[in-house]
Design a protein around this motif. Structure first.
Motif, PDB file in Angstrom:
ATOM      1  N   ASP A  66       0.972  -1.552   0.015  1.00  0.00           N
ATOM      2  CA  ASP A  66      -0.139  -0.314  -0.262  1.00  0.00           C
ATOM      3  C   ASP A  66       0.715   1.363   0.122  1.00  0.00           C
ATOM      4  O   ASP A  66       1.432   1.880   0.963  1.00  0.00           O
ATOM      5  CB  ASP A  66      -0.749   0.254   1.530  1.00  0.00           C
ATOM      6  CG  ASP A  66      -2.035   1.060   1.554  1.00  0.00           C
ATOM      7  OD1 ASP A  66      -1.628   2.003   1.035  1.00  0.00           O
ATOM      8  OD2 ASP A  66      -2.940   1.148   2.286  1.00  0.00           O
ATOM      9  N   THR A 243      -3.873  -4.629 -11.335  1.00  0.00           N
ATOM     10  CA  THR A 243      -5.180  -5.141 -11.875  1.00  0.00           C
ATOM     11  C   THR A 243      -4.959  -5.609 -12.914  1.00  0.00           C
ATOM     12  O   THR A 243      -4.838  -6.828 -13.473  1.00  0.00           O
ATOM     13  CB  THR A 243      -6.588  -4.326 -11.686  1.00  0.00           C
ATOM     14  OG1 THR A 243      -6.458  -4.124 -10.425  1.00  0.00           O
ATOM     15  CG2 THR A 243      -7.313  -5.020 -11.400  1.00  0.00           C
ATOM     16  N   TYR A 271      -4.204 -10.726   0.434  1.00  0.00           N
ATOM     17  CA  TYR A 271      -4.932 -10.214  -0.289  1.00  0.00           C
ATOM     18  C   TYR A 271      -5.656  -9.652  -1.079  1.00  0.00           C
ATOM     19  O   TYR A 271      -6.656  -9.406  -1.269  1.00  0.00           O
ATOM     20  CB  TYR A 271      -3.652  -8.484  -0.418  1.00  0.00           C
ATOM     21  CG  TYR A 271      -2.653  -8.115   0.134  1.00  0.00           C
ATOM     22  CD1 TYR A 271      -3.225  -6.984   1.173  1.00  0.00           C
ATOM     23  CD2 TYR A 271      -1.337  -8.590  -0.079  1.00  0.00           C
ATOM     24  CE1 TYR A 271      -2.317  -6.567   2.424  1.00  0.00           C
ATOM     25  CE2 TYR A 271      -0.458  -7.628   1.534  1.00  0.00           C
ATOM     26  CZ  TYR A 271      -0.876  -6.621   2.109  1.00  0.00           C
ATOM     27  OH  TYR A 271      -0.139  -6.857   3.191  1.00  0.00           O
ATOM     28  N   GLY A 272      -5.688 -11.085  -1.527  1.00  0.00           N
ATOM     29  CA  GLY A 272      -6.924 -12.061  -2.919  1.00  0.00           C
ATOM     30  C   GLY A 272      -5.572 -11.309  -3.799  1.00  0.00           C
ATOM     31  O   GLY A 272      -5.313 -10.323  -4.114  1.00  0.00           O
ATOM     32  N   PRO A 274      -5.761  -9.429  -7.175  1.00  0.00           N
ATOM     33  CA  PRO A 274      -5.833  -8.365  -8.006  1.00  0.00           C
ATOM     34  C   PRO A 274      -7.412  -7.858  -8.501  1.00  0.00           C
ATOM     35  O   PRO A 274      -8.320  -6.848  -9.000  1.00  0.00           O
ATOM     36  CB  PRO A 274      -4.976  -7.963  -8.895  1.00  0.00           C
ATOM     37  CG  PRO A 274      -3.955  -8.719  -8.775  1.00  0.00           C
ATOM     38  CD  PRO A 274      -4.200  -9.545  -8.401  1.00  0.00           C
ATOM     39  N   GLU A 276     -10.104  -9.423  -8.113  1.00  0.00           N
ATOM     40  CA  GLU A 276     -11.387  -9.659  -7.157  1.00  0.00           C
ATOM     41  C   GLU A 276     -11.011  -7.881  -5.667  1.00  0.00           C
ATOM     42  O   GLU A 276     -12.159  -7.802  -5.486  1.00  0.00           O
ATOM     43  CB  GLU A 276     -11.459 -10.200  -6.336  1.00  0.00           C
ATOM     44  CG  GLU A 276     -11.358 -11.631  -7.123  1.00  0.00           C
ATOM     45  CD  GLU A 276     -11.373 -13.122  -6.659  1.00  0.00           C
ATOM     46  OE1 GLU A 276     -10.732 -13.238  -5.282  1.00  0.00           O
ATOM     47  OE2 GLU A 276     -11.811 -14.099  -6.464  1.00  0.00           O
ATOM     48  N   ASN A 277      -9.670  -7.773  -4.806  1.00  0.00           N
ATOM     49  CA  ASN A 277      -9.476  -6.650  -4.691  1.00  0.00           C
ATOM     50  C   ASN A 277      -9.052  -5.801  -4.705  1.00  0.00           C
ATOM     51  O   ASN A 277      -8.038  -5.074  -4.642  1.00  0.00           O
ATOM     52  CB  ASN A 277      -8.205  -7.623  -3.046  1.00  0.00           C
ATOM     53  CG  ASN A 277      -8.534  -6.436  -2.254  1.00  0.00           C
ATOM     54  OD1 ASN A 277      -9.245  -5.713  -2.079  1.00  0.00           O
ATOM     55  ND2 ASN A 277      -8.437  -6.774  -0.951  1.00  0.00           N
ATOM     56  N   THR A 278      -9.913  -5.258  -5.615  1.00  0.00           N
ATOM     57  CA  THR A 278      -9.274  -3.296  -6.408  1.00  0.00           C
ATOM     58  C   THR A 278      -8.847  -2.739  -5.991  1.00  0.00           C
ATOM     59  O   THR A 278      -8.281  -1.985  -6.104  1.00  0.00           O
ATOM     60  CB  THR A 278     -10.440  -3.678  -7.440  1.00  0.00           C
ATOM     61  OG1 THR A 278     -11.837  -3.282  -7.381  1.00  0.00           O
ATOM     62  CG2 THR A 278     -10.397  -4.327  -8.714  1.00  0.00           C
ATOM     63  N   ALA A 279      -9.238  -2.272  -4.898  1.00  0.00           N
ATOM     64  CA  ALA A 279      -9.561  -1.163  -3.877  1.00  0.00           C
ATOM     65  C   ALA A 279      -8.220  -1.449  -3.622  1.00  0.00           C
ATOM     66  O   ALA A 279      -7.098  -0.632  -3.636  1.00  0.00           O
ATOM     67  CB  ALA A 279     -10.329  -0.979  -2.873  1.00  0.00           C
ATOM     68  N   PHE A 280      -7.789  -2.753  -2.884  1.00  0.00           N
ATOM     69  CA  PHE A 280      -6.038  -2.497  -2.638  1.00  0.00           C
ATOM     70  C   PHE A 280      -5.309  -2.253  -3.216  1.00  0.00           C
ATOM     71  O   PHE A 280      -4.094  -1.796  -3.336  1.00  0.00           O
ATOM     72  CB  PHE A 280      -6.134  -3.836  -1.535  1.00  0.00           C
ATOM     73  CG  PHE A 280      -4.443  -4.060  -1.174  1.00  0.00           C
ATOM     74  CD1 PHE A 280      -4.069  -3.507  -0.395  1.00  0.00           C
ATOM     75  CD2 PHE A 280      -3.542  -4.795  -2.196  1.00  0.00           C
ATOM     76  CE1 PHE A 280      -2.598  -3.899   0.400  1.00  0.00           C
ATOM     77  CE2 PHE A 280      -2.830  -5.403  -1.643  1.00  0.00           C
ATOM     78  CZ  PHE A 280      -1.688  -4.694  -0.219  1.00  0.00           C
ATOM     79  N   TRP A 281      -5.234  -2.714  -4.358  1.00  0.00           N
ATOM     80  CA  TRP A 281      -4.447  -3.492  -5.831  1.00  0.00           C
ATOM     81  C   TRP A 281      -4.585  -1.742  -6.159  1.00  0.00           C
ATOM     82  O   TRP A 281      -3.557  -1.757  -6.846  1.00  0.00           O
ATOM     83  CB  TRP A 281      -4.692  -4.582  -6.133  1.00  0.00           C
ATOM     84  CG  TRP A 281      -4.094  -5.662  -6.029  1.00  0.00           C
ATOM     85  CD1 TRP A 281      -5.615  -6.335  -5.371  1.00  0.00           C
ATOM     86  CD2 TRP A 281      -3.245  -6.283  -5.874  1.00  0.00           C
ATOM     87  NE1 TRP A 281      -5.056  -7.419  -4.902  1.00  0.00           N
ATOM     88  CE2 TRP A 281      -3.431  -7.269  -5.120  1.00  0.00           C
ATOM     89  CE3 TRP A 281      -1.956  -5.426  -5.681  1.00  0.00           C
ATOM     90  CZ2 TRP A 281      -2.705  -7.724  -4.467  1.00  0.00           C
ATOM     91  CZ3 TRP A 281      -0.366  -6.603  -5.600  1.00  0.00           C
ATOM     92  CH2 TRP A 281      -0.943  -7.673  -4.365  1.00  0.00           C
ATOM     93  N   ASN A 282      -5.385  -1.145  -6.646  1.00  0.00           N
ATOM     94  CA  ASN A 282      -4.846   0.532  -7.340  1.00  0.00           C
ATOM     95  C   ASN A 282      -4.459   0.761  -5.729  1.00  0.00           C
ATOM     96  O   ASN A 282      -3.659   1.630  -6.424  1.00  0.00           O
ATOM     97  CB  ASN A 282      -6.967   0.721  -7.026  1.00  0.00           C
ATOM     98  CG  ASN A 282      -7.737  -0.261  -7.698  1.00  0.00           C
ATOM     99  OD1 ASN A 282      -7.240  -0.191  -8.471  1.00  0.00           O
ATOM    100  ND2 ASN A 282      -9.059   0.771  -8.333  1.00  0.00           N
TER     101      ASN A 282
END
Length: 291
Positions: A66, A243, A271-272, A274, A276-282
């Motif tokens: 992050d 992502t 983290y899952g 990219p 799926e967990n787009t908020a984190f990977w963004n």
């Protein structure tokens, strides 16, 4: 029949049962308190407020994908050290240098070229050259990008090409973790920035970065994280969001590097993926911070 002196309708429990209930209550309180402490501990760790030494906090923040957290990290180092003089052709001095990566408790190495021109009063401007992917076991410090380094040195820049951890002269320092799902190489580069700022030869207000391929991704992320980097040159950059990169291909630097591939899998497990967990990977994609 013996009467007990207790309130009406009250149930009198045997002594051993009372002890059992009391013990259960104590355990429950302990679990709740432990859960609260565990949550607060990790919240504190995430924002770097643990009451421990800065190196520990820096280690955690520096390793965070992050970028909002990683930007809070510090990368203490010391001035560059000259390890060996290699050549002095056409007035350009070539040397092997070392710098400390204190966050990871490593000493890393690189190739440096210094201009033939007189040192400016404020020091030379500097370019950090981040090399592209080569199998870590095949990478050599004194090969690759030499013409580029000499070109910039001939035009008044000190040029430093760091050996990222686990390769070149840094082969015994850490492991080659890859660029995209690990912050290790960026920790190396930002520690080098810290070392350059303390080196008398260098103008600390004119630090620039140049990257090719994998190195270009590292350079872009370093520029996002460090306000000390003033200009960026990127060649063949895999610069899209993580992502979109995930949906397109596996970088050769991950696919052909078992260490990087292992870390990639560990990160996805944590983290899952990219997609799926787009908020984190963004938040982990440097291209999203360019503006």
């Amino acid at each position: 029949m013996k009467k007990y002196n207790h309130p009406k309708n009250a149930v009198r429990l045997p002594g051993y049962y009372k002890s059992f209930v009391l013990a259960g209550f104590v355990v429950l309180v302990g679990l709740l308190a432990g859960g609260w402490y565990f949550t607060k501990y990790h919240e504190a760790r995430a924002i770097g407020t643990l009451n421990q030494n800065q190196t520990y906090r820096g280690e955690y923040l520096a390793s965070s994908l992050d970028l909002k957290l990683a930007a809070k990290a510090t990368y203490p180092s010391a001035p560059l050290r000259t390890i060996k003089d290699i050549d002095d052709a056409d007035g350009i001095k070539e040397q092997i240098v070392s710098f400390g990566v204190s966050v990871s408790q490593l000493t890393e190495y690189g190739l440096m070229m210094t201009p033939a021109t007189s040192r400016p009063a404020q020091g030379y401007p500097v370019i950090i050259l981040c090399h592209g992917y080569l199998n870590p076991s095949e990478y050599e410090t004194t090969k690759g990008y030499l013409a580029d380094m000499r070109f910039y040195a001939q035009h008044g820049f000190v040029v430093v090409k760091p050996d990222f951890r686990g390769q070149g002269l840094s082969a015994k320092e850490g492991h080659p973790e890859g660029a995209y799902y690990s912050m290790a190489y960026n920790t190396d580069v930002l520690s080098l920035v810290s070392a350059l700022k303390q080196t008398k030869l260098i103008n600390k207000s004119r630090i620039n970065i140049w990257g090719h391929s994998l190195g270009a991704y590292i350079a872009l992320r370093a520029a996002v994280l460090s306000p000390d980097i003033k200009n960026v040159i990127l060649l063949s950059t895999p610069a899209d969001s993580l992502t979109k990169m995930y949906l397109t291909y596996i970088p050769p630097s991950d696919e052909n590097n078992l260490e990087a591939l292992k870390i990639r899998r560990q990160v996805f497990s944590l983290y899952g993926i990219p997609a799926e967990n787009t908020a984190f990977w963004n938040s982990a994609s440097p291209i999203n911070y360019v503006s």
